[in-house]
Design an enzyme around this catalytic site. Structure first.
Site, short mmCIF file in Angstrom:
data_model
loop_
_atom_site.label_atom_id
_atom_site.label_comp_id
_atom_site.label_asym_id
_atom_site.label_seq_id
_atom_site.Cartn_x
_atom_site.Cartn_y
_atom_site.Cartn_z
N HIS A 264 0.85 -1.20 0.00
CA HIS A 264 0.00 0.00 0.00
C HIS A 264 0.88 1.25 0.00
O HIS A 264 0.97 1.95 -1.00
CB HIS A 264 -0.93 -0.07 1.21
N HIS A 303 -2.48 -0.72 -11.44
CA HIS A 303 -3.29 -0.29 -10.30
C HIS A 303 -4.55 -1.14 -10.26
O HIS A 303 -5.08 -1.50 -11.32
CB HIS A 303 -3.66 1.19 -10.45
N ASP A 359 2.87 6.41 -7.68
CA ASP A 359 4.15 6.14 -7.02
C ASP A 359 5.33 6.06 -7.97
O ASP A 359 6.47 5.97 -7.52
CB ASP A 359 4.05 4.82 -6.24
N1 ACO Z 1 4.52 -5.27 -13.78
C1 ACO Z 1 4.36 -6.34 -14.58
N2 ACO Z 1 3.19 -7.00 -14.72
C2 ACO Z 1 2.17 -6.57 -13.99
C3 ACO Z 1 2.26 -5.45 -13.14
C4 ACO Z 1 3.50 -4.78 -13.05
N3 ACO Z 1 3.66 -3.72 -12.27
N4 ACO Z 1 1.06 -5.23 -12.55
C5 ACO Z 1 0.24 -6.18 -13.02
N5 ACO Z 1 0.91 -6.98 -13.88
C6 ACO Z 1 0.35 -8.09 -14.66
C7 ACO Z 1 0.16 -9.33 -13.79
O1 ACO Z 1 1.29 -10.17 -13.85
C8 ACO Z 1 -1.05 -9.96 -14.46
O2 ACO Z 1 -0.63 -10.59 -15.64
P1 ACO Z 1 -1.30 -11.98 -16.10
O3 ACO Z 1 -2.72 -11.63 -16.39
O4 ACO Z 1 -0.51 -12.42 -17.27
O5 ACO Z 1 -1.18 -12.91 -14.92
C9 ACO Z 1 -1.90 -8.75 -14.85
O6 ACO Z 1 -0.95 -7.70 -15.07
C10 ACO Z 1 -2.92 -8.33 -13.81
O7 ACO Z 1 -2.25 -8.15 -12.57
P2 ACO Z 1 -2.92 -8.32 -11.13
O8 ACO Z 1 -1.87 -8.59 -10.13
O9 ACO Z 1 -4.08 -9.27 -11.22
O10 ACO Z 1 -3.53 -6.89 -10.90
P3 ACO Z 1 -4.04 -6.32 -9.53
O11 ACO Z 1 -5.11 -5.35 -9.83
O12 ACO Z 1 -4.34 -7.38 -8.53
O13 ACO Z 1 -2.73 -5.57 -8.96
C11 ACO Z 1 -1.16 -3.94 -8.39
C12 ACO Z 1 -2.57 -4.22 -8.92
C13 ACO Z 1 -0.94 -4.67 -7.04
C14 ACO Z 1 -1.00 -2.44 -8.12
C15 ACO Z 1 -0.12 -4.41 -9.46
O14 ACO Z 1 -0.34 -3.73 -10.67
C16 ACO Z 1 1.32 -4.24 -9.00
O15 ACO Z 1 1.85 -5.13 -8.30
N6 ACO Z 1 1.99 -3.09 -9.35
C17 ACO Z 1 3.33 -2.84 -8.91
C18 ACO Z 1 3.31 -2.31 -7.48
C19 ACO Z 1 2.76 -0.89 -7.41
O16 ACO Z 1 3.15 -0.01 -8.17
N7 ACO Z 1 1.86 -0.65 -6.43
C20 ACO Z 1 1.30 0.69 -6.19
C21 ACO Z 1 -0.16 0.75 -6.39
S1 ACO Z 1 -0.72 2.43 -6.16
C22 ACO Z 1 -0.89 2.65 -4.50
O17 ACO Z 1 -1.07 1.75 -3.72
C23 ACO Z 1 -0.83 4.04 -3.97
#
Ligand code: ACO
Length: 423
Positions: A264, A303, A359
């Site tokens: 988060h 996101h 971020d």
């Molecule tokens: N890099 C590479 N691949 C990604 C990323 C990423 N940053 N984010 C999602 N994906 C891919 C996943 O591997 C998945 O691929 P698949 O369908 O082939 O399995 C697909 O995109 C969907 O991803 P999920 O994890 O299901 O998406 P979710 O909505 O659960 O996750 C999250 C969102 C946690 C923010 C994710 O995008 C992530 O981990 N990002 C990096 C961390 C980050 O920047 N967090 C900050 C969020 S903003 C905040 O909290 C203020």
């Protein structure tokens, strides 16, 4: 007009039920009346609206964020964090008189009780994480303000809100100063909210610390962008603990604890570590290729809600340019820009609708301004306090039920206790 209902057929009995759609949702109470033995299974609340709220509007498909109806772009351009805090809490922008009295109240509640600092904060181990200190200190405030328990008295509520918003920067800076062995700096009530925070962070021996106006403004804009984001993890914690009628300091500490989690409040830290690991521009293509092969994630991208450009990310990118004019460019900026360029033209990211989030660039700004990485979640908690408080008040005014989700039990059936010598 189309019938605003959903019809459900229970194939076990053949019975059909019409359930009304209201404000884009179906009331689980209507479902429950029809099908009391069938629960929604929704871990992580992906498809569950846990409350009605009039505070923040977010459309992740279109990349829209509004506080009380005002677009985030306009607020970031023209408002201040304290004005936005007032807006979030009261639903309207303040009149000049309301603004004056609000600023006065916040300014004159910035001091913390000497025991909080001397006996409580200074009792931490020398290398304590400032966010851990902040979480604990906010919880400890409830023992200093016993009237905080009067949560149904609007006057008492207002007093705690003012105290929390005003004291958060003081606690945050105190935690930092302790963790680097520097003496505590008292608030300077002649300074604005962000300027005072920077003074408490960086002042050494000068009679008055005046941060560069561009940095003061940049911090204020970042505070505006982080002030609320509807039902995120920490706000949900605030609402959950608040629904048990805990005092606001305890509920706010729970919210801050949620923000301490790297999923988060820790993403901008992960971005800096990622940029550090990549090291140079030539390594960007190999890094992107690795992400696509499942070796880690591109931090600061993607996101849960935004499936297009996070509107806050565009503003942060602009602020970064303004800050680097004063501080000099963060050496990681070029790597970040290259990563963004490569990802936005790569089908892996485009097809998954992964764009920079707030971020991606905020950590670069904080780092250029001199904040250590450990302070990043603390810098998030300071402005988010306004959002947490606004949701807390809304929850109490709605007379919300205590948060108490159900579960689908998947454990053992009944079995008989076995004495220890027979196991
Ligand atoms: N890099 C590479 N691949 C990604 C990323 C990423 N940053 N984010 C999602 N994906 C891919 C996943 O591997 C998945 O691929 P698949 O369908 O082939 O399995 C697909 O995109 C969907 O991803 P999920 O994890 O299901 O998406 P979710 O909505 O659960 O996750 C999250 C969102 C946690 C923010 C994710 O995008 C992530 O981990 N990002 C990096 C961390 C980050 O920047 N967090 C900050 C969020 S903003 C905040 O909290 C203020």
């Amino acid at each position: 007009m189309a019938d605003e209902t959903i019809t459900i057929t229970d194939n076990r009995s053949g019975e059909r039920f019409d359930i009304p759609i209201v404000d884009g949702g179906i009331a689980a109470s209507s479902w429950r009346k029809a099908l009391p033995d069938v629960l929604f299974f929704d871990p992580g609340y992906l498809s569950t609206a846990a409350c009605e709220s009039a505070i923040t509007y977010l459309d992740g498909e279109e990349g829209i964020l509004r506080y009380r109806g005002y677009p985030i772009e306009q607020l970031a351009e023209r408002s201040t964090y304290l004005e936005v805090a007032y807006l979030l809490l009261n639903g309207e922008l303040p009149t000049p008189a309301q603004n004056e009295s609000w600023l006065h109240d916040i300014t004159y509640h910035t001091f913390i009780h000497e025991n909080v600092r001397k006996r409580f904060l200074e009792g931490f181990h020398y290398d304590a994480h400032p966010m851990g200190m902040l979480v604990s200190a906010v919880a400890a405030l409830s023992t200093f303000y016993l009237d905080a328990k009067e949560i149904h008295d609007p006057e008492s509520r207002q007093k705690q809100i003012v105290r929390l918003i005003a004291k958060m920067p003081t606690l945050a800076a105190a935690a930092h100063r302790f963790s680097v062995g520097m003496p505590f700096v008292y608030p300077d009530n002649s300074l604005s909210f962000p300027a005072n925070f920077l003074s408490m962070m960086w002042k050494v021996a000068e009679p008055r610390f005046d941060a560069h106006p561009a940095l003061v403004r940049a911090l204020d804009v970042l505070f505006i962008l982080h002030a609320d984001h509807e039902q995120n993890c920490s706000t949900t914690a605030m609402r959950t603990v608040g629904s048990a009628h805990a005092d606001p300091y305890s509920a706010c500490a729970a919210a801050a604890a949620a923000l301490y989690g790297p999923r988060h409040g820790g993403a901008n830290e992960a971005v800096i570590r990622m940029l550090h690991d990549i090291g140079s521009l030539e390594n960007v293509p190999a890094f992107i290729a690795g992400v696509k092969q499942g070796r880690g994630r591109l931090q600061g991208f993607g996101h849960r809600v935004y499936k297009s450009y996070d509107p806050r990310a565009a503003i942060v990118k602009k602020v970064a340019g303004e800050v680097f004019e004063v501080t000099g460019k963060n050496p990681f900026l070029d790597i970040a820009l290259k990563l963004e360029e490569e990802a936005l033209s790569d089908d892996y990211f485009v097809s998954r609708r992964l764009y920079p989030n707030v971020d991606f660039y905020s950590g670069l700004i904080y780092q250029a301004m001199g904040f250590p990485i450990e302070m990043f979640p603390v810098l998030f908690a300071i402005p988010r306090t306004a959002g947490w408080m606004a949701h807390w008040v809304e929850l109490l005014e709605q007379d919300a039920k205590i948060a108490r989700p159900r579960q689908l039990y998947v454990g053992a059936d009944q079995r008989q206790y076995v004495p220890i010598d027979q196991r």
